[in-house]
Design an enzyme around this catalytic site. Structure first.
Site, PDB file in Angstrom:
ATOM      1  N   TRP A 102      19.251  -5.839 -64.128  1.00  0.00           N
ATOM      2  CA  TRP A 102      18.431  -5.716 -62.925  1.00  0.00           C
ATOM      3  C   TRP A 102      18.708  -4.410 -62.206  1.00  0.00           C
ATOM      4  O   TRP A 102      17.776  -3.763 -61.716  1.00  0.00           O
ATOM      5  CB  TRP A 102      18.591  -6.927 -62.004  1.00  0.00           C
ATOM      6  CG  TRP A 102      17.947  -8.128 -62.616  1.00  0.00           C
ATOM      7  CD1 TRP A 102      18.565  -9.259 -63.058  1.00  0.00           C
ATOM      8  CD2 TRP A 102      16.549  -8.308 -62.923  1.00  0.00           C
ATOM      9  NE1 TRP A 102      17.631 -10.125 -63.606  1.00  0.00           N
ATOM     10  CE2 TRP A 102      16.406  -9.569 -63.541  1.00  0.00           C
ATOM     11  CE3 TRP A 102      15.409  -7.521 -62.736  1.00  0.00           C
ATOM     12  CZ2 TRP A 102      15.160 -10.065 -63.966  1.00  0.00           C
ATOM     13  CZ3 TRP A 102      14.177  -8.002 -63.162  1.00  0.00           C
ATOM     14  CH2 TRP A 102      14.062  -9.267 -63.765  1.00  0.00           C
ATOM     15  N   ASP A 171      20.158  -6.020 -53.761  1.00  0.00           N
ATOM     16  CA  ASP A 171      19.293  -6.990 -54.419  1.00  0.00           C
ATOM     17  C   ASP A 171      20.107  -8.284 -54.542  1.00  0.00           C
ATOM     18  O   ASP A 171      21.075  -8.354 -55.282  1.00  0.00           O
ATOM     19  CB  ASP A 171      18.896  -6.461 -55.804  1.00  0.00           C
ATOM     20  CG  ASP A 171      18.082  -7.470 -56.617  1.00  0.00           C
ATOM     21  OD1 ASP A 171      17.833  -8.588 -56.126  1.00  0.00           O
ATOM     22  OD2 ASP A 171      17.706  -7.111 -57.756  1.00  0.00           O
ATOM     23  N   LYS A 195      14.915 -17.942 -57.488  1.00  0.00           N
ATOM     24  CA  LYS A 195      16.221 -18.337 -57.996  1.00  0.00           C
ATOM     25  C   LYS A 195      16.874 -19.332 -57.042  1.00  0.00           C
ATOM     26  O   LYS A 195      17.282 -20.404 -57.449  1.00  0.00           O
ATOM     27  CB  LYS A 195      17.134 -17.120 -58.156  1.00  0.00           C
ATOM     28  CG  LYS A 195      16.996 -16.270 -59.420  1.00  0.00           C
ATOM     29  CD  LYS A 195      15.635 -15.739 -59.723  1.00  0.00           C
ATOM     30  CE  LYS A 195      15.512 -14.915 -60.976  1.00  0.00           C
ATOM     31  NZ  LYS A 195      15.335 -13.493 -60.759  1.00  0.00           N
TER      32      LYS A 195
HETATM   33  C1  LIG Z   1      14.857 -12.242 -61.116  1.00  0.00           C
HETATM   34  C2  LIG Z   1      15.478 -11.028 -60.554  1.00  0.00           C
HETATM   35  C3  LIG Z   1      14.723  -9.893 -60.201  1.00  0.00           C
HETATM   36  C4  LIG Z   1      13.234  -9.816 -60.435  1.00  0.00           C
HETATM   37  O1  LIG Z   1      12.588 -10.659 -59.583  1.00  0.00           O
HETATM   38  P1  LIG Z   1      10.987 -10.759 -59.584  1.00  0.00           P
HETATM   39  O2  LIG Z   1      10.749 -11.652 -58.419  1.00  0.00           O
HETATM   40  O3  LIG Z   1      10.589 -11.345 -60.903  1.00  0.00           O
HETATM   41  O4  LIG Z   1      10.448  -9.401 -59.393  1.00  0.00           O
HETATM   42  C5  LIG Z   1      15.376  -8.817 -59.653  1.00  0.00           C
HETATM   43  N1  LIG Z   1      16.700  -8.836 -59.449  1.00  0.00           N
HETATM   44  C6  LIG Z   1      17.455  -9.894 -59.780  1.00  0.00           C
HETATM   45  C7  LIG Z   1      18.925  -9.850 -59.518  1.00  0.00           C
HETATM   46  C8  LIG Z   1      16.870 -11.021 -60.340  1.00  0.00           C
HETATM   47  O5  LIG Z   1      17.628 -12.084 -60.663  1.00  0.00           O
END
Ligand SMILES: *Cc1c(COP(=O)(O)O)cnc(C)c1O
Length: 359
Positions: A102, A171, A195
Site C-alpha cells: 500500500w 494511511d 476494513k
Molecule cells: C485497502 C487498503 C487501501 C485501498 O483502499 P481502497 O478503499 O480500495 O482504495 C489502501 N491502504 C491500505 C492500508 C489498505 O488496506
C-alpha cells in the site's frame, strides 16, 4: 441461517448487532416510511445521521476542533492523489516510508504530482519489518512525511508513531479505530471504510484545518478538503448508506468501551493467534516480532502444497477468507474489530487439528 466466521482482508466482517439493526430499520427508518438509502442527503433525517456519526467518530478518537472530519468517496486510493493535490505544488518534495504494497501504491501515485523521496524501504526483506526510524533518509525540505500504519497484505504495523518535524500523514485504512491514536501527532489521517469502519464506498479523512484551503487549482472539487469541509462532506451526493452504517459501527465501538476497550480485545485476539503460530514448528510468521500486525496475521506452513487443504478444511468449519495474498503466500487471518474472539478461538483450534494431521 448460519453466519460464518469471516477473516477476509476487506471488505470485511461487520458487527452482527450492527447488521441486525440495519435490517430492522431497513424498510422504515425512524418512522420515515423509507429506508436510509431512499432519503435525500439534504433531509433532516439524513443530516442528523451524518452529524451523529461525525460526533461519535470525534468522541472515539478524541479529535479536536483543529481538525475537519470528512466523509468522502473514492477509497484510500483516491486519497493517494488528493493528498499531494491539496498539500503541495508541482516541484515540491514529499517523504514516504515504503513498508509494503500500500505504501508502494501511495508512492507511485504521489510521484505523478511531486518529487517523492522514499526515506526507507523494507522491500529487500520482503516487507517483514518497519525500517528502523534512525535509518530514515529524510529530506530537509519535505512538505510532509507519509506512512502506512498497517500494511494489510504483509501484516506489518507501526506500534509507535514516528516523531516528525514536518506534517505527518498516515494511511490507517486497515487499523483505523482499532486502538487509541494521538490525533494531534498527525496532520492528516485517512482510510477506506471497508476494513474496520463499515461498508465499502466511504473514505474517512481527518485533516488539520490549517492545511486546508490551498489545493492546486486543478484539484477536482470533490477532492478539495476545503470545499468538502465547507459543504459538510456534501459537495455532491455522499455515500449515504455507508455513512449511516459506519455511524452504527461507531456506536457499537462506544459500547465496547471505545478504542481502549476494543484495543484490549484486539491484543488478546492477536496474542492467541501469534501464540498458536510461535508455539508450533509447523506454522511460521514471515514478519519480525516488533512489527507484527494486530489486524492482519499472515502465516505459512512447511509446504505450500498444504495451503489448499488448509483452506478447504477451514471452510468446512465455517472459517472463511483465510487464503493468503499471492505476494506473501500461505494464509492470512484478518482479525479486525468486528471479528469476534470466538472466531480466533475456532481458528486456533483448527490450526492445532490441522498440524496434528499434517505436521
Ligand atoms: C485497502 C487498503 C487501501 C485501498 O483502499 P481502497 O478503499 O480500495 O482504495 C489502501 N491502504 C491500505 C492500508 C489498505 O488496506
Amino acid at each position: 441461517m448460519a453466519r460464518i466466521f469471516n477473516f477476509s482482508a476487506g471488505p470485511a466482517a461487520l458487527p452482527q448487532s450492527v447488521l441486525e439493526q440495519a435490517q430492522a430499520e431497513m424498510l422504515d427508518f425512524q418512522g420515515s416510511g423509507m429506508s436510509v438509502m431512499e432519503i435525500s442527503h439534504r433531509s433532516k433525517e439524513f443530516v442528523a445521521v451524518a452529524a451523529q456519526a461525525e460526533a461519535d467518530f470525534r468522541a472515539l478518537l478524541d479529535v479536536s476542533d483543529d481538525y475537519h472530519v470528512l466523509f468522502l468517496q473514492g477509497g484510500a486510493t483516491t486519497q493517494f492523489a488528493a493528498i499531494p493535490l491539496n498539500l503541495t505544488v508541482s516541484g515540491d518534495t514529499v517523504d514516504y516510508v515504503d513498508t509494503g504494497s500500500w505504501s508502494t501504491k501511495a508512492i507511485k501515485e504521489a510521484g505523478k504530482y511531486c518529487n517523492v523521496n522514499v526515506v526507507a524501504s523494507a522491500k529487500d526483506s520482503n516487507y517483514d519489518r518497519i525500517p528502523d526510524v534512525e535509518s530514515w533518509q529524510l529530506s530537509n525540505d519535505a512538505k510532509y512525511l507519509h506512512i502506512c500504519t498497517n500494511e494489510t497484505i504483509c501484516g506489518v504495523q507501526f506500534h509507535s508513531m514516528p516523531a516528525s518535524t514536518v506534517p505527518l500523514i498516515a494511511d490507517m485504512s486497515s487499523d483505523f479505530l482499532s486502538r487509541p491514536v494521538e490525533v494531534d501527532q498527525f496532520a492528516l489521517i485517512y482510510g477506506g471504510a471497508q476494513k474496520n469502519i463499515g461498508p465499502a464506498g466511504l473514505t474517512v479523512v481527518v485533516v488539520n484545518k490549517a492545511l486546508c484551503g490551498s489545493a492546486r487549482s486543478e484539484t477536482p472539487g470533490t477532492l478539495d478538503y476545503a470545499v468538502q469541509a465547507s459543504a459538510d462532506s456534501m459537495s455532491n451526493t455522499p455515500p449515504t448508506y455507508s455513512w449511516y452504517l459506519a455511524g452504527l459501527v461507531f456506536r457499537w465501538l462506544k459500547a465496547q468501551g471505545g478504542l481502549a476497550g476494543i484495543d484490549a480485545v484486539n491484543q488478546r485476539k492477536a496474542g492467541k493467534l501469534y501464540a498458536a503460530i510461535d508455539d508450533s514448528n509447523f506454522y511460521h510468521s514471515p514478519v519480525q516480532l516488533a512489527a507484527r500486525s494486530l489486524m492482519n496475521v499472515p502465516f505459512t506452513m512447511p509446504d505450500a502444497v498444504l495451503n489448499s487443504a488448509f483452506v478447504s478444511g477451514a471452510e468446512e468449519r465455517g472459517l472463511w477468507g483465510l487464503k493468503g495474498h499471492r505476494n506473501v503466500g500461505g494464509m492470512r487471518a484478518s482479525i479486525y474489530n468486528a471479528v469476534p474472539e470466538a472466531a480466533v478461538d475456532a481458528l486456533v483450534e483448527y490450526m492445532h487439528e490441522f498440524e496434528h494431521e499434517h505436521g
